[in-house]
Design a protein around this motif. Structure first.
Motif, mmCIF file in Angstrom:
data_model
loop_
_atom_site.group_PDB
_atom_site.id
_atom_site.type_symbol
_atom_site.label_atom_id
_atom_site.label_comp_id
_atom_site.label_asym_id
_atom_site.label_seq_id
_atom_site.Cartn_x
_atom_site.Cartn_y
_atom_site.Cartn_z
ATOM 1 N N SER A 1 -3.108 -1.002 -7.244
ATOM 2 C CA SER A 1 -2.139 -0.231 -8.040
ATOM 3 C C SER A 1 -2.808 0.522 -9.189
ATOM 4 O O SER A 1 -2.303 1.551 -9.631
ATOM 5 C CB SER A 1 -1.035 -1.145 -8.577
ATOM 6 N N GLY B 1 -1.174 3.679 -8.109
ATOM 7 C CA GLY B 1 0.141 3.387 -8.658
ATOM 8 C C GLY B 1 0.796 2.228 -7.909
ATOM 9 O O GLY B 1 0.446 1.937 -6.759
ATOM 10 N N ALA B 2 1.754 1.598 -8.550
ATOM 11 C CA ALA B 2 2.366 0.383 -8.013
ATOM 12 C C ALA B 2 3.122 0.623 -6.704
ATOM 13 O O ALA B 2 2.997 -0.155 -5.755
ATOM 14 C CB ALA B 2 3.287 -0.245 -9.050
ATOM 15 N N GLU B 3 3.901 1.692 -6.652
ATOM 16 C CA GLU B 3 4.712 1.934 -5.454
ATOM 17 C C GLU B 3 3.837 2.220 -4.232
ATOM 18 O O GLU B 3 4.047 1.644 -3.165
ATOM 19 C CB GLU B 3 5.678 3.098 -5.703
ATOM 20 N N LYS B 4 2.844 3.100 -4.380
ATOM 21 C CA LYS B 4 1.946 3.397 -3.264
ATOM 22 C C LYS B 4 1.123 2.170 -2.882
ATOM 23 O O LYS B 4 0.841 1.944 -1.706
ATOM 24 C CB LYS B 4 1.010 4.554 -3.612
ATOM 25 N N LEU C 1 2.032 -0.933 -3.064
ATOM 26 C CA LEU C 1 2.886 -1.835 -2.309
ATOM 27 C C LEU C 1 3.031 -1.374 -0.860
ATOM 28 O O LEU C 1 2.975 -2.180 0.069
ATOM 29 C CB LEU C 1 4.258 -1.944 -2.976
ATOM 30 N N VAL C 2 3.167 -0.064 -0.678
ATOM 31 C CA VAL C 2 3.313 0.473 0.678
ATOM 32 C C VAL C 2 1.978 0.455 1.415
ATOM 33 O O VAL C 2 1.853 -0.107 2.511
ATOM 34 C CB VAL C 2 3.903 1.906 0.645
#
Length: 175
Positions: free
Chosen positions: A139, A143-146, A148-149
């Protein structure tokens, strides 16, 4: 038994353990070569190797194999996925996953002492434990969202298959 005989027995056992740990680190290196080049983290067979080494060989052997593998890579041997080497590999996007092999081995070493449901839960927990430092570290790059995916969700089908294969190996060993 004499003191010399005891000492020789301990030396033989230590040499055997070191040989098996080195063999385990070689298995990890080989499993890094089998990779799907996903971005930013490739899909490899390393998590399966960690689960198998620890679940079948025990926590000590699993951890020792992972530590040797990480040390070999840090010292410049091309053992990481994509042939990455050296300390720079511990600064890149996959570093958290590499370090995640340690808790995964620690947890997976508890498998093989119960029924298939307990062992399956342990192996799944071990597999998921390597994602925690992996996604957290990743992250910082994407970044956190990417993270996670690209560092977790995309790997779930493979995680299920590899965890199932490790469970089958542990179950077969019990027979």
């Amino acid at each position: 038994m004499t003191a010399l005989t005891l000492r020789q027995g301990r030396l033989r056992e230590a040499a055997r353990f070191l040989f098996l740990a080195l063999l385990g680190s070689a298995v990890l290196a080989a499993s890094a070569r089998i990779a799907l080049p996903l971005w930013p983290v490739p899909a490899t067979l390393q998590s399966l190797a960690v689960l198998l080494l620890a679940a079948l060989g025990g926590t000590r052997l699993g951890l020792a194999s992972v530590v040797l593998y990480l040390a070999e890579g840090a010292l410049g041997l091309p053992v990481f996925a994509g042939g990455a080497t050296g300390l720079t590999a511990f600064a890149g996007p996959t570093a958290g996953f590499l370090l995640g092999f340690l808790p995964a081995a620690l947890i997976a070493g508890q498998a093989g002492r119960g029924g298939w449901l307990r062992d399956g839960g342990i192996l799944l927990a071990a597999h998921l434990a390597l994602f925690v430092p992996g996604v957290l570290w990743l992250s910082g790059f994407v970044g956190a969202e990417k993270a996670l995916v690209a560092g977790f969700l995309v790997f779930l089908p493979g995680t299920a298959v590899k965890t199932g294969l490790a469970l089958a190996a542990v179950s077969l060993r019990r027979r």
